[in-house]
Scaffold this motif. Structure first.
Motif, PDB file in Angstrom:
ATOM      1  N   THR A   7      22.921 -71.574   9.012  1.00 37.33           N
ATOM      2  CA  THR A   7      22.479 -72.959   9.203  1.00 37.33           C
ATOM      3  C   THR A   7      22.026 -73.239  10.624  1.00 37.33           C
ATOM      4  O   THR A   7      21.211 -74.133  10.851  1.00 37.33           O
ATOM      5  CB  THR A   7      23.605 -73.934   8.828  1.00 37.33           C
ATOM      6  OG1 THR A   7      24.764 -73.670   9.651  1.00 37.33           O
ATOM      7  CG2 THR A   7      23.992 -73.787   7.368  1.00 37.33           C
ATOM      8  N   SER A   8      22.540 -72.491  11.598  1.00 40.57           N
ATOM      9  CA  SER A   8      22.195 -72.778  12.996  1.00 40.57           C
ATOM     10  C   SER A   8      21.203 -71.787  13.587  1.00 40.57           C
ATOM     11  O   SER A   8      20.832 -71.904  14.750  1.00 40.57           O
ATOM     12  CB  SER A   8      23.470 -72.784  13.862  1.00 40.57           C
ATOM     13  OG  SER A   8      24.114 -71.513  13.834  1.00 40.57           O
ATOM     14  N   LEU A   9      20.759 -70.793  12.786  1.00 46.34           N
ATOM     15  CA  LEU A   9      19.854 -69.774  13.318  1.00 46.34           C
ATOM     16  C   LEU A   9      18.557 -70.387  13.834  1.00 46.34           C
ATOM     17  O   LEU A   9      18.106 -70.079  14.940  1.00 46.34           O
ATOM     18  CB  LEU A   9      19.566 -68.731  12.236  1.00 46.34           C
ATOM     19  CG  LEU A   9      18.565 -67.637  12.626  1.00 46.34           C
ATOM     20  CD1 LEU A   9      19.096 -66.810  13.793  1.00 46.34           C
ATOM     21  CD2 LEU A   9      18.261 -66.741  11.423  1.00 46.34           C
ATOM     22  N   ALA A  10      17.931 -71.258  13.049  1.00 46.76           N
ATOM     23  CA  ALA A  10      16.651 -71.848  13.447  1.00 46.76           C
ATOM     24  C   ALA A  10      16.802 -72.665  14.721  1.00 46.76           C
ATOM     25  O   ALA A  10      15.934 -72.630  15.605  1.00 46.76           O
ATOM     26  CB  ALA A  10      16.091 -72.709  12.326  1.00 46.76           C
ATOM     27  N   ALA A  11      17.912 -73.420  14.835  1.00 45.82           N
ATOM     28  CA  ALA A  11      18.130 -74.233  16.042  1.00 45.82           C
ATOM     29  C   ALA A  11      18.334 -73.359  17.266  1.00 45.82           C
ATOM     30  O   ALA A  11      17.856 -73.673  18.361  1.00 45.82           O
ATOM     31  CB  ALA A  11      19.338 -75.152  15.834  1.00 45.82           C
ATOM     32  N   GLU A  12      19.037 -72.228  17.099  1.00 43.20           N
ATOM     33  CA  GLU A  12      19.284 -71.326  18.223  1.00 43.20           C
ATOM     34  C   GLU A  12      17.982 -70.670  18.680  1.00 43.20           C
ATOM     35  O   GLU A  12      17.726 -70.527  19.876  1.00 43.20           O
ATOM     36  CB  GLU A  12      20.305 -70.264  17.817  1.00 43.20           C
ATOM     37  CG  GLU A  12      20.824 -69.419  18.956  1.00 43.20           C
ATOM     38  CD  GLU A  12      21.722 -70.172  19.925  1.00 43.20           C
ATOM     39  OE1 GLU A  12      22.175 -69.562  20.908  1.00 43.20           O
ATOM     40  OE2 GLU A  12      21.963 -71.376  19.707  1.00 43.20           O
ATOM     41  N   ILE A  13      17.145 -70.293  17.738  1.00 44.24           N
ATOM     42  CA  ILE A  13      15.843 -69.723  18.097  1.00 44.24           C
ATOM     43  C   ILE A  13      15.004 -70.770  18.823  1.00 44.24           C
ATOM     44  O   ILE A  13      14.350 -70.481  19.824  1.00 44.24           O
ATOM     45  CB  ILE A  13      15.118 -69.219  16.835  1.00 44.24           C
ATOM     46  CG1 ILE A  13      15.854 -68.002  16.261  1.00 44.24           C
ATOM     47  CG2 ILE A  13      13.668 -68.859  17.147  1.00 44.24           C
ATOM     48  CD1 ILE A  13      15.302 -67.518  14.930  1.00 44.24           C
ATOM     49  N   ALA A  14      15.026 -72.005  18.332  1.00 44.69           N
ATOM     50  CA  ALA A  14      14.242 -73.077  18.957  1.00 44.69           C
ATOM     51  C   ALA A  14      14.708 -73.341  20.383  1.00 44.69           C
ATOM     52  O   ALA A  14      13.903 -73.701  21.247  1.00 44.69           O
ATOM     53  CB  ALA A  14      14.347 -74.352  18.128  1.00 44.69           C
ATOM     54  N   ARG A  15      15.984 -73.158  20.651  1.00 46.89           N
ATOM     55  CA  ARG A  15      16.509 -73.400  22.014  1.00 46.89           C
ATOM     56  C   ARG A  15      15.869 -72.451  23.019  1.00 46.89           C
ATOM     57  O   ARG A  15      15.523 -72.843  24.133  1.00 46.89           O
ATOM     58  CB  ARG A  15      18.023 -73.250  22.017  1.00 46.89           C
ATOM     59  CG  ARG A  15      18.664 -73.425  23.391  1.00 46.89           C
ATOM     60  CD  ARG A  15      20.156 -73.575  23.271  1.00 46.89           C
ATOM     61  NE  ARG A  15      20.820 -72.346  22.894  1.00 46.89           N
ATOM     62  CZ  ARG A  15      21.265 -71.444  23.763  1.00 46.89           C
ATOM     63  NH1 ARG A  15      21.079 -71.634  25.068  1.00 46.89           N
ATOM     64  NH2 ARG A  15      21.884 -70.355  23.354  1.00 46.89           N
ATOM     65  N   PHE A  16      15.695 -71.192  22.641  1.00 46.76           N
ATOM     66  CA  PHE A  16      15.110 -70.220  23.566  1.00 46.76           C
ATOM     67  C   PHE A  16      13.587 -70.354  23.634  1.00 46.76           C
ATOM     68  O   PHE A  16      12.977 -69.927  24.603  1.00 46.76           O
ATOM     69  CB  PHE A  16      15.473 -68.799  23.139  1.00 46.76           C
ATOM     70  CG  PHE A  16      16.916 -68.439  23.389  1.00 46.76           C
ATOM     71  CD1 PHE A  16      17.382 -68.277  24.671  1.00 46.76           C
ATOM     72  CD2 PHE A  16      17.793 -68.287  22.336  1.00 46.76           C
ATOM     73  CE1 PHE A  16      18.710 -67.952  24.921  1.00 46.76           C
ATOM     74  CE2 PHE A  16      19.121 -67.958  22.555  1.00 46.76           C
ATOM     75  CZ  PHE A  16      19.582 -67.788  23.849  1.00 46.76           C
ATOM     76  N   GLU A  17      12.962 -70.905  22.609  1.00 45.93           N
ATOM     77  CA  GLU A  17      11.509 -71.034  22.551  1.00 45.93           C
ATOM     78  C   GLU A  17      10.832 -69.705  22.918  1.00 45.93           C
ATOM     79  O   GLU A  17      10.025 -69.618  23.852  1.00 45.93           O
ATOM     80  CB  GLU A  17      11.022 -72.139  23.492  1.00 45.93           C
ATOM     81  CG  GLU A  17       9.645 -72.677  23.163  1.00 45.93           C
ATOM     82  CD  GLU A  17       9.213 -73.804  24.081  1.00 45.93           C
ATOM     83  OE1 GLU A  17       8.076 -74.275  23.931  1.00 45.93           O
ATOM     84  OE2 GLU A  17       9.999 -74.209  24.960  1.00 45.93           O
ATOM     85  N   PRO A  18      11.148 -68.627  22.161  1.00 42.26           N
ATOM     86  CA  PRO A  18      10.627 -67.299  22.530  1.00 42.26           C
ATOM     87  C   PRO A  18       9.139 -67.180  22.263  1.00 42.26           C
ATOM     88  O   PRO A  18       8.586 -67.833  21.381  1.00 42.26           O
ATOM     89  CB  PRO A  18      11.433 -66.358  21.610  1.00 42.26           C
ATOM     90  CG  PRO A  18      11.733 -67.195  20.408  1.00 42.26           C
ATOM     91  CD  PRO A  18      11.949 -68.590  20.932  1.00 42.26           C
ATOM     92  N   ARG A  19       8.482 -66.321  23.027  1.00 41.75           N
ATOM     93  CA  ARG A  19       7.074 -66.011  22.771  1.00 41.75           C
ATOM     94  C   ARG A  19       6.940 -64.940  21.700  1.00 41.75           C
ATOM     95  O   ARG A  19       5.885 -64.826  21.070  1.00 41.75           O
ATOM     96  CB  ARG A  19       6.412 -65.520  24.063  1.00 41.75           C
ATOM     97  CG  ARG A  19       6.299 -66.560  25.161  1.00 41.75           C
ATOM     98  CD  ARG A  19       5.178 -67.550  24.877  1.00 41.75           C
ATOM     99  NE  ARG A  19       3.903 -66.906  24.660  1.00 41.75           N
ATOM    100  CZ  ARG A  19       3.076 -66.511  25.626  1.00 41.75           C
ATOM    101  NH1 ARG A  19       3.410 -66.704  26.900  1.00 41.75           N
ATOM    102  NH2 ARG A  19       1.909 -65.945  25.345  1.00 41.75           N
ATOM    103  N   GLU A  20       7.988 -64.136  21.518  1.00 41.61           N
ATOM    104  CA  GLU A  20       7.925 -63.021  20.571  1.00 41.61           C
ATOM    105  C   GLU A  20       9.317 -62.822  19.988  1.00 41.61           C
ATOM    106  O   GLU A  20      10.323 -62.966  20.691  1.00 41.61           O
ATOM    107  CB  GLU A  20       7.446 -61.757  21.293  1.00 41.61           C
ATOM    108  CG  GLU A  20       7.252 -60.557  20.403  1.00 41.61           C
ATOM    109  CD  GLU A  20       6.670 -59.374  21.167  1.00 41.61           C
ATOM    110  OE1 GLU A  20       6.391 -58.334  20.534  1.00 41.61           O
ATOM    111  OE2 GLU A  20       6.485 -59.481  22.394  1.00 41.61           O
ATOM    112  N   ILE A  21       9.373 -62.494  18.691  1.00 45.50           N
ATOM    113  CA  ILE A  21      10.652 -62.269  18.014  1.00 45.50           C
ATOM    114  C   ILE A  21      10.615 -60.909  17.344  1.00 45.50           C
ATOM    115  O   ILE A  21       9.690 -60.599  16.584  1.00 45.50           O
ATOM    116  CB  ILE A  21      10.950 -63.360  16.968  1.00 45.50           C
ATOM    117  CG1 ILE A  21      10.893 -64.755  17.607  1.00 45.50           C
ATOM    118  CG2 ILE A  21      12.316 -63.137  16.331  1.00 45.50           C
ATOM    119  CD1 ILE A  21      11.102 -65.892  16.614  1.00 45.50           C
ATOM    120  N   LEU A  22      11.622 -60.072  17.625  1.00 40.26           N
ATOM    121  CA  LEU A  22      11.763 -58.768  16.987  1.00 40.26           C
ATOM    122  C   LEU A  22      12.644 -58.942  15.758  1.00 40.26           C
ATOM    123  O   LEU A  22      13.814 -59.301  15.876  1.00 40.26           O
ATOM    124  CB  LEU A  22      12.393 -57.755  17.941  1.00 40.26           C
ATOM    125  CG  LEU A  22      11.834 -57.682  19.366  1.00 40.26           C
ATOM    126  CD1 LEU A  22      12.548 -56.598  20.144  1.00 40.26           C
ATOM    127  CD2 LEU A  22      10.339 -57.432  19.346  1.00 40.26           C
TER     128      LEU A  22
END
Length: 908
Positions: free
Chosen positions: A192-207
């Motif tokens: 449930t919190s994965l999307a929010a955690e990714i949004a916090r870092f605002e990455p340019r690239e995701i592996l």
């Protein structure tokens, strides 16, 4: 001249026979093309920048893609297996500009350089191809060049791994790495919190490992995210291999000194290091040891809420107009990045929040210290990124100077802070790191580097005269050679009688004598033909070489090469001395950023009259004179004052809900957002735009404001609204703050009213959170009489000379109308439309008064947790439907159908 005009595609080498017994003429492959095909085959998912002289060439499909993306000329030269070879090229000197555009479009680029001197290749044979190899993969998350990076934004790539927590639950490990600064953070998240955690870092690239990328529950998210997605063929590494990789990279026997990590976090970290090795090809960026960020340590803000509140970007994707742009008064690149990081991840730990607020308050109260600190900060360059480029072997003389100036600024900043006693904890810790920094290397750099520095170390000339005696001797020899060339030119001009004779140089033929063509014809004859050797005939000029020029060129080239070797040696020595201190330099860079953010927030507080909020672990939410920071700044530029408003959602065991009604354009959305932004600012450690604020720390912030569709996923505006509302109702806790605006307005009136009604009851009874709920369903205001923690508020409005005046003031009570027609007129609807709408509204209101709706408030039971089955009420018979059921239109004449219609009308 544009690069397109300068670019001339090289002629492919002569074709050679293939190994086939009887090769057809159209199947021949040149040695150069064979080399290209082999290197391209090893990098199929990247555009290959193939170095040929002063250009990077692209061939075949790569050329066609790059030509369209960059707007450069696509040409054709030679053939490969009987087909024309599409090709285009970009100048090496401007490669960064083209890389920036390609990376921005989501492409990956493999940079293939010549790894051998052409002279060495010729020793193997006249047609031998210079050895080349890929020296670097350029991806959105691994760029380090200043020209390709936003100085105020971190450039993260994110590696993800997962582990099974239960039969139905996964736990995710995240490793966020910014190789341009060395930042390395690990964290965990659940589904449930994965999307929010990714949004916090605002990455340019995701592996993303294939098994996660193809998970049906997450596949849509990977397709829709703005970040570039890089699938991995396997889950990177198992935890044991990943742990060994981490130990080897940081040279430690155990990870215990770095913290306690989960298996998923270690696997993600190992995958990140594996990707660095793959893309940097032998180069090792300077990374900080991995730091774990505990789950729940940051205020959880999902991607939709971040977008709605426009924290770092506006809804249109621009930085200007966002909260970050409004509050960013930092003066260093590192400070700007840290401010963005703190805004993206506000704290939930009360003590850490207080430490940051104490530091801001110290500089608010000590204006002299604040001003002195800011003056030092303004001359501090980007230490972290310069150090990273040096570590990767991409640094130049200006990076050495950048670190030099940064170290001097760090030393002065530490000394300045040391003059003040009883510094708050955060400033004191920064001061200690700055004071422990060695600056003897900076002194050496100051003595070694020249005043004017080239961008590239290969250009030479960056070592100061007087620093290295051997280098000075070679430079004097070069200067003497130039004087000798001038004397030689004067003698040749005098001997030949040609006053326009010139001694020149180019990279093709070296030094040469150039004379007009009529003079050149004479030099081909006696007595000059033994002295002057003809080299080239130009349009109107001829070029000759002489033995004296050849000997001189050899001396100059030798001196130049030896001088450059000395300079490059000194560069590598100084760079290594800095890298040996990389941990201390990185700590100093972080300390400078902390002081810069603190001073910037203090500047905001003083300049904009922001106040320190009270933050604690209770459920308080009381704001006096709150203001929207972005809107206030915009109004201030126009010379207009912002109308401040209070808000109180405080509760002891559960939060209160404020139900807000009022006119369109009255300021409801602004009021909702400003309260959410005040929470974000308070928990990031800032003062806030209010006279007073007391905020019990919020664990999750949810905002559902505005209307947007998602047609790519087949979602209407209303569907998007319902998806976001569902996430809020399913995840909000008693410590959360929920902002909802116009829930239910995207569908039929009664459908929307019932959804909004039920959502409010759920927030009150199940979530028990603090909430602001704006609506045009005036019927909902009756809930304040039935639910104890709901209160009504409205935006004041008045009418003057048939004009509506919005006062933007929030007061207790409920609105009885929305002034929609007045807003429509202000928007420019045709007068006839507005007048017709008035007439229709009058008829509808009259009809409603004559046939009032049943009092739903009295009939509906309250929300119950858990929901209990209610007795089914017997529905009243529907006479019209019963009458319709007896009619068969296919069996009726037109006259019978008309009679039936009149009977139905009479029953209605």
């Amino acid at each position: 001249m544009s690069s397109q005009a300068q670019y001339q595609p090289p002629a492919p080498p002569e074709p050679t026979e293939t190994a086939a017994p009887k090769p057809a003429p159209d199947s021949r492959v040149t040695p150069m093309m064979a080399q290209y095909v082999e290197i391209k085959a090893a990098n199929p998912d990247s555009l290959l920048f193939y170095r040929m002289g002063d250009f990077y060439e692209l061939f075949f499909n790569d050329a066609e893609i790059a030509s369209r993306a960059l707007g450069i000329v696509l040409t054709k030269r030679g053939k490969h297996q009987g087909e024309d070879i599409p090709m285009c090229g970009v100048p090496v000197e401007r490669a960064d500009d083209y890389l920036q555009r390609l990376i921005g479009l989501g492409h990956r680029v493999a940079v293939c350089e010549q790894t051998e001197d052409p002279a060495e290749a010729k020793k193997r044979g006249a047609k031998s191809v210079v050895r080349r190899d890929v020296v670097r993969l350029v991806t959105p998350g691994t760029i380090t060049e200043d020209r390709l990076l936003d100085p105020g934004r971190a450039n993260y790539f994110l590696a993800i791994a997962r582990r099974r927590v239960s039969d139905t639950q996964w736990g995710y490990g995240l490793a966020a790495v910014d190789i341009s600064t060395g930042h390395f953070a690990l964290s965990e998240a659940d589904s449930t919190s994965l999307a929010a955690e990714i949004a916090r870092f605002e990455p340019r690239e995701i592996l993303v490992p294939d098994v996660i990328h193809d998970d049906p529950e997450l596949a849509a998210f990977w397709r829709e995210t703005r970040a570039s997605i890089t699938p991995l063929s396997r889950e990177g590494l198992d935890p044991a291999s990943a742990e060994r990789r981490l130990k080897d990279y940081f040279g430690v026997a155990t990870l215990d000194a770095f913290g306690s990590f989960s298996r998923a976090e270690i696997t993600a970290a190992g995958s990140a290091l594996f990707y660095i090795e793959k893309t940097q090809i032998g180069s090792r960026p300077v990374l900080n040891p991995p730091a774990r960020e505990n789950a729940g340590a940051a205020l959880a803000i999902d991607a939709a809420t971040r977008a709605n509140l426009e924290l770092t970007r506006t809804l249109s994707g621009e930085r200007a107009g966002s909260l970050l742009a409004t509050i960013d008064s930092t003066v260093t690149p590192g400070g700007a990045r840290l401010l963005a990081e703190r805004l993206a991840g506000p704290l939930t730990d009360a003590q850490m929040i207080h430490d940051r607020q104490d530091a801001v308050e110290a500089l608010v109260e000590n204006g002299d210290l604040h001003d002195r600190v800011r003056r030092i900060l303004k001359r501090s360059p980007d230490l972290a990124r310069a150090l990273s480029r040096l570590g990767l072997g991409r640094g130049g003389p200006r990076d050495l100077a950048c670190v030099r100036d940064g170290l001097f600024a760090a030393r002065d900043l530490g000394l300045e802070l040391a003059k003040t006693h009883d510094l708050p904890r955060e400033l004191s810790a920064a001061a200690q790191r700055l004071q422990s920094l060695r600056t003897d290397v900076a002194d050496k750099l100051a003595a070694a580097l020249a005043e004017e520095l080239p961008l590239l170390k290969r250009d030479g000339g960056f070592i100061r005269t007087g620093f290295e005696p051997n280098l000075d001797e070679l430079r004097e020899l070069q200067q003497d050679s130039r004087r000798f060339i001038a004397a030689l030119q004067a003698r040749y001009a005098n001997d030949t009688g040609c006053r326009t004779l010139r001694v020149k140089h180019n990279h093709m033929i070296g030094y040469f004598v150039e004379v007009p063509q009529n003079v050149g014809e004479d030099l081909l004859k006696e007595p000059w033909k033994d002295t002057f050797v003809h080299r080239q005939t130009m349009a109107g000029a001829m070029r000759f070489s002489t033995m004296e020029l050849g000997e001189l060129e050899s001396k100059i080239a030798s001196a130049s090469d030896r001088a450059l070797r000395i300079e490059l040696g000194l560069f590598e020595t100084m760079a290594q001395e800095l890298l040996d201190l990389s941990s201390n330099v990185a700590a100093a860079a972080e300390a400078i950023a902390v002081v810069d953010v603190t001073a910037a927030l203090a500047d905001l507080a003083v300049r904009l009259d922001w106040k320190r909020p009270v933050t604690d672990t209770g459920l308080a939410f009381s704001i006096k004179g709150g203001r929207h920071p972005v809107v206030e700044a915009a109004l201030k530029r126009e010379g207009t004052a912002f109308i401040a408003n209070d808000s109180d959602l405080s509760g002891k065991e559960a939060g209160h809900i404020l139900l807000i009604t009022g006119p369109n354009m009255g300021g409801k959305s602004t009021y909702l957002r400003q309260n959410a932004l005040i929470v974000v600012l308070a928990q990031m450690g800032s003062f806030v735009p209010a006279k007073e604020a007391h905020i019990g720390i919020v664990d999750r912030l949810f905002s559902r404001v505005g209307a947007a569709d998602d047609l790519a996923r087949g979602r209407s505006t209303f569907m998007v609204e319902m998806v976001e509302t569902a996430a809020i109702l399913n995840q909000a806790t008693s410590r959360s703050l929920v902002i909802l605006d116009e829930i239910g307005r995207g569908t039929a009136t009664f459908d929307g009213l019932s959804i909004a009604w039920a959502a409010i009851e759920h927030l009150h009874e199940a979530n028990r959170c603090r909430a602001l709920f704006a609506t045009h369903f005036h019927e909902l205001t009756a809930l304040a009489d039935r639910l104890p923690r709901i209160a009504n508020a409205t935006l004041k409005v008045t009418e003057w000379n048939n004009e509506v005046v919005f006062l933007h003031e929030v007061v207790p009570g409920a609105a009885d109308r929305s002034y929609g027609l007045q807003v429509a007129r202000l928007a420019g609807l045709p007068h006839a439309v507005v007048e017709r709408a008035k007439a229709i509204l009058s008829e509808l209101e009259k009809s409603d008064r004559e046939s009032p709706k049943r009092a739903l408030v009295d009939d509906l039971p309250l929300f119950a947790v858990p929901v209990r089955a209610e007795p089914v009420r017997q529905a009243k018979p529907d006479l019209l439907r019963e009458a319709l059921a007896t009619i068969d239109p296919d069996q009726m004449t037109p006259r019978e159908a008309l009679d039936a219609l009149y009977r139905l009308k009479a029953q209605g």
